[in-house]
Scaffold this motif. Structure first.
Motif, short mmCIF file in Angstrom:
data_model
loop_
_atom_site.label_atom_id
_atom_site.label_comp_id
_atom_site.label_asym_id
_atom_site.label_seq_id
_atom_site.Cartn_x
_atom_site.Cartn_y
_atom_site.Cartn_z
N PRO A 1 83.47 -110.34 27.24
CA PRO A 1 84.78 -109.74 26.94
C PRO A 1 85.88 -110.41 27.76
O PRO A 1 85.71 -110.61 28.98
CB PRO A 1 84.60 -108.27 27.37
N THR B 1 91.38 -109.08 29.42
CA THR B 1 92.31 -108.10 28.85
C THR B 1 91.68 -107.21 27.79
O THR B 1 92.39 -106.44 27.14
CB THR B 1 93.51 -108.83 28.21
N GLU B 2 90.36 -107.29 27.63
CA GLU B 2 89.68 -106.49 26.61
C GLU B 2 88.57 -105.62 27.22
O GLU B 2 87.39 -105.74 26.85
CB GLU B 2 89.08 -107.41 25.53
N GLU C 1 87.90 -102.62 26.64
CA GLU C 1 87.31 -101.75 25.61
C GLU C 1 86.11 -102.42 24.94
O GLU C 1 85.14 -101.75 24.57
CB GLU C 1 88.35 -101.37 24.57
N LEU C 2 86.16 -103.73 24.79
CA LEU C 2 85.04 -104.44 24.18
C LEU C 2 83.87 -104.57 25.15
O LEU C 2 82.73 -104.79 24.73
CB LEU C 2 85.48 -105.80 23.66
N ALA D 1 92.94 -102.23 20.03
CA ALA D 1 91.67 -102.97 20.12
C ALA D 1 91.23 -103.52 18.78
O ALA D 1 90.41 -104.44 18.73
CB ALA D 1 90.58 -102.05 20.69
N ARG E 1 94.02 -107.00 18.67
CA ARG E 1 94.48 -107.90 19.74
C ARG E 1 93.83 -109.27 19.58
O ARG E 1 92.61 -109.38 19.40
CB ARG E 1 94.15 -107.32 21.11
N GLY F 1 90.49 -110.41 21.47
CA GLY F 1 89.18 -109.85 21.14
C GLY F 1 88.64 -110.24 19.79
O GLY F 1 87.59 -109.73 19.37
N ARG F 2 89.32 -111.15 19.07
CA ARG F 2 88.93 -111.41 17.68
C ARG F 2 87.53 -112.01 17.56
O ARG F 2 86.82 -111.72 16.59
CB ARG F 2 89.95 -112.30 16.99
N ARG G 1 85.05 -109.13 17.95
CA ARG G 1 85.12 -108.29 16.75
C ARG G 1 84.41 -108.97 15.58
O ARG G 1 83.70 -108.32 14.80
CB ARG G 1 86.59 -108.01 16.38
#
Length: 603
Positions: free
Chosen positions: A223, A226-227, A229-230, A254, A257, A260-261, A264
Motif C-alpha cells: 500500500p 497515502t493509502e 485504507e488499502l 478510497a 485515489r 491506490g489504483r 484496486r
C-alpha cells in the motif's frame, strides 16, 4: 473507567447485595471476578488500570444504586450508550450506529468465527454475538483494539452475551480480545475468520509504511504511504477463511485515489472485491459524508476468477425500498446467481470495463440515472434553459440589503443562552441513551436532512422505551459537530420526526423569540470561536455548545424582520447547493453529448 464499571457490575451480578461502604480495590475486584468466572478474571486483570480515581469512586457508588434497579447488563449498556453519544466524550471514539452495523453483518453472513480488528467498544461484535445467540449458528468473537480501555469495554460487552448463552444451556467459547495496533503488532496472526467486519480509522498517516514494507499480508501490492485504507483491506483478507466474507466501511475517496489504483485493480482482477455500496450522507455521525461499504470474499487459490463487480448507489431515490432491503436484496441475488439490475441504483459491471487507467470504483460513475439520457439533444438543451432560469431565481432569492445607518444588532443588549435555558424560555434537547434491551428500528432526522431541508431519512435502532425528542414547528435544529454552526428551523416535512444522533434541538418561547432570528444569530461565523470546542471528529470539526453564546435582545417585531432575512438566506444556500449538483450533472451531460456527437458547438 467505563470498562471498570462493567467489571464492577459483573461481580455484582452474582451477589444479592452490596455490603462494602468503600469501592473495592483493583485487586479485590479481580478476586471477586475470579469467584464469578476465573477465565474472565484473567482477561480483565490484564486490562484494569492500577490506580483508582475520585471520579471512579463516585461512579461505583452510582452503579451500586443503578444495579439495584436494573439487571447489570442493561445498566452497563445504558452507560455505554451515554458514553458513546455524549457530547462530552472527547476520546476519539466514533462508534458504528446500529443500522449500519446491522447492514454490514447481514452482508457478511454468519460463521463459527467473527473478527473485528479495530473493535472500538465492540458494537459490531456485540451485535454479531446477539444475532448468533438468537439464531442457530453460534459464533466465537475475536477482537483487537489499540486502546486498552476500549478493549476492556469490548470484552465486558461480549461477556454479558456469553453469560446469557451459558444461562440458555449453550456451551459457547469465550471471546478473545487483544490489545495492540493491528497493523504494526498483529496479535492474532494465525486467525482465519469466517466473518471479518471493521469500521477502522481513516486517514492514519503514520500507519507503518516503512516498517511493514515486506509484510506477507500485502498479497495485492504494497500500500502506498497515502493509502492506509488499502493496508486495512489486505489485513482483513489475510485473516479471512477460504469461504468467509469481509465487510469494511471505507471512505469514498478510497474508490478513486490515483495512488491506490494498482491495488484496486488487483483486488477486482483476482476476484477478492465483490461489491462497492455507496451509503447516504449522515448515517455515520459526526461525519457528514456518505461512506462506502466494500464486500470481499477470499478468491479461490485453485482457479481465481474475477467475475462481475456489484455496484450499488443508495444515495439515489428508491421509494419502494428501505436501505437495508435495497442493499441486502441486491447482494443476495448477486451472490446466488439470480441478479437483476435496478437501473440507476445498482448493476453488475464487467471487470474489463473498470480496469482503465483510473480504476475508479465509485458506484455513481458506473450507474447513470435511469432518467438520464445523453442521446436526446433536445432534452439536454431544455435542461440548459431550466438551469439558466434556476440561476436567475437564485440571484433574486437574496434578501435586499444596504449599508447600515445604525448598528442595530451590534449595539443591542445581549443575553447569555445559558441563562435563558435556566429561565426556561429556551430549552436544548438531544437523543437520549438506551435504557432497555428491547430495541426497535425507526426513522430519524440526520445532520444531512437538516442541511438539505429534506424529510427524515436516517435509520436508527433505539430502546423501545426511550424515543428521541419529536420535532415541533418552530424548533431549531443544529448538528452537534461541524466546521461551521448551521442552525436551521424545522421544515413542515420534518415536524413530527424523531431526533437522531448527532443533532441538538433548540426550542424557544415564540412569544419572546423568533426562531429564525435565533437560528440566524447562532449561525454567525464568529460564534464558532466561542461555541466550538476541540472534537474527536475527523478533519478538524468542532463540537458545538450553544450554551456558551449570547444572543441580541430585540423587540419581537424587529426579530421577525431579521428572521425573515435569515430564512431567505438559508433557502438561498440550500438552492445554491442543489444548483451545484444540477450544474455538475449538466456539465457531464454536455461533455458526453459533444464527445458522442449528439451536440455540436454553436457558431
Amino acid at each position: 473507567m467505563l470498562g471498570i464499571a462493567g467489571a464492577y457490575l459483573l461481580t455484582r451480578a452474582a451477589q444479592a447485595a452490596v455490603t462494602e461502604d468503600d469501592p473495592p480495590t483493583p485487586e479485590q475486584l479481580v478476586a471477586d471476578l475470579r469467584a464469578l468466572d476465573p477465565t474472565l478474571a484473567t482477561l480483565v486483570g490484564a486490562l484494569l488500570p492500577k490506580q483508582w480515581t475520585s471520579q471512579l469512586a463516585a461512579l461505583l457508588s452510582t452503579l451500586a444504586r443503578l444495579g439495584s434497579q436494573q439487571d447489570p447488563e442493561t445498566a452497563f449498556e445504558y452507560l455505554h450508550s451515554q458514553y458513546v453519544t455524549s457530547a462530552q466524550t472527547m476520546s476519539g471514539l466514533v462508534g458504528t450506529p446500529d443500522g449500519v452495523a446491522d447492514l454490514m453483518l447481514t452482508l457478511a453472513g454468519t460463521g463459527p468465527r467473527t473478527f473485528d480488528f479495530t473493535s472500538g467498544t465492540g458494537s459490531l461484535l456485540r451485535m454479531a454475538a446477539d444475532r448468533a445467540l438468537a439464531g442457530t449458528t453460534p459464533t466465537r468473537c475475536y477482537a483487537q483494539e489499540i486502546n486498552p480501555q476500549y478493549a476492556l469495554i469490548t470484552l465486558l460487552r461480549l461477556w454479558f452475551v456469553h453469560l446469557r448463552a451459558r444461562r440458555a444451556g449453550q456451551s459457547p467459547e469465550p471471546p478473545v480480545v487483544k490489545v495492540g495496533d493491528s497493523l504494526l503488532a498483529d496479535a492474532l496472526p494465525e486467525l482465519r475468520a469466517d466473518v471479518v467486519v471493521a469500521n477502522f480509522p481513516f486517514g492514519v498517516h503514520d500507519w507503518g509504511h516503512e516498517r511493514l514494507a515486506y509484510d506477507p499480508r500485502w498479497a495485492y501490492g504494497l500500500p502506498p504511504r497515502t493509502e492506509p485504507e488499502l493496508a486495512w483491506v489486505q489485513h482483513a483478507l489475510a485473516h479471512l477463511s477460504p469461504s468467509g466474507t469481509a465487510v469494511l466501511l471505507m471512505p469514498p475517496a478510497a474508490a478513486s485515489r490515483p495512488a491506490g489504483r494498482r491495488i484496486r485493480a488487483e483486488l477486482i482482477r483476482r476476484g477478492a472485491l465483490r461489491a462497492v455500496i455507496a451509503l447516504p450522507a449522515g448515517l455515520m455521525p459526526p461525519s457528514g459524508i456518505g461512506l462506502h461499504i466494500w464486500v470481499f470474499t477470499q478468491p479461490s487459490q485453485v482457479s481465481p476468477s474475477a467475475g462481475d463487480l456489484l455496484l450499488v448507489d443508495t444515495t439515489v431515490a428508491a421509494p419502494d425500498h428501505s436501505l437495508r432491503e435495497l442493499v441486502t436484496g441486491a447482494w443476495d441475488a448477486y451472490a446466488n446467481n439470480r441478479y437483476e439490475e435496478l437501473p440507476g441504483v445498482h448493476r453488475t459491471v464487467q471487470v474489463i470495463d473498470i480496469l482503465d487507467d483510473q480504476v475508479d470504483l465509485t458506484p455513481r460513475r458506473h450507474l447513470p440515472r435511469a432518467d438520464e439520457s445523453t442521446d436526446d439533444p433536445a432534452q439536454t438543451l431544455a435542461t440548459i434553459t431550466e438551469f439558466a432560469g434556476l440561476l436567475r431565481h437564485i440571484a433574486q432569492a437574496l434578501p435586499p440589503v444596504r449599508p447600515a445607518e445604525e448598528a442595530t444588532l451590534r449595539e443591542a443588549p445581549r443575553a447569555d443562552v445559558a441563562d435563558l435555558i435556566r429561565s426556561g424560555v429556551i430549552s436544548v434537547q438531544r437523543m437520549s441513551g438506551s435504557r432497555s434491551t428491547a430495541a426497535v428500528s425507526t426513522v430519524a432526522l440526520t445532520a444531512a436532512d437538516i442541511l438539505s431541508r429534506r424529510p427524515a431519512s436516517g435509520a436508527i435502532t433505539r430502546a423501545a422505551d426511550s424515543p428521541g425528542p419529536q420535532v415541533n414547528a418552530g424548533d431549531i435544529l443544529i448538528p452537534v459537530v461541524g466546521r461551521t454552526i448551521d442552525a436551521r428551523v424545522a421544515t413542515p416535512e420534518q415536524v413530527g420526526a424523531e431526533l437522531g444522533p448527532g443533532l441538538q434541538l433548540v426550542r424557544v418561547d415564540e412569544s419572546r423569540f423568533d426562531p429564525w432570528f435565533v437560528a440566524g444569530v447562532i449561525s454567525c461565523s464568529d460564534n464558532l470561536r466561542v461555541a466550538g470546542r476541540a472534537s474527536s471528529a475527523a478533519g478538524g470539526a468542532l463540537r458545538i455548545d450553544i450554551r456558551r453564546l449570547t444572543i441580541p435582545v430585540l423587540p419581537l417585531k424587529q426579530q421577525q424582520a431579521y428572521g425573515d432575512a435569515f430564512r431567505r438566506l438559508a433557502a438561498f444556500r440550500t438552492t445554491l447547493d442543489h444548483a451545484a449538483e444540477i450544474g455538475a450533472a449538466l456539465a457531464r451531460e454536455i461533455s458526453d453529448a459533444l464527445t458522442t456527437g449528439t451536440l455540436e458547438l454553436s457558431p
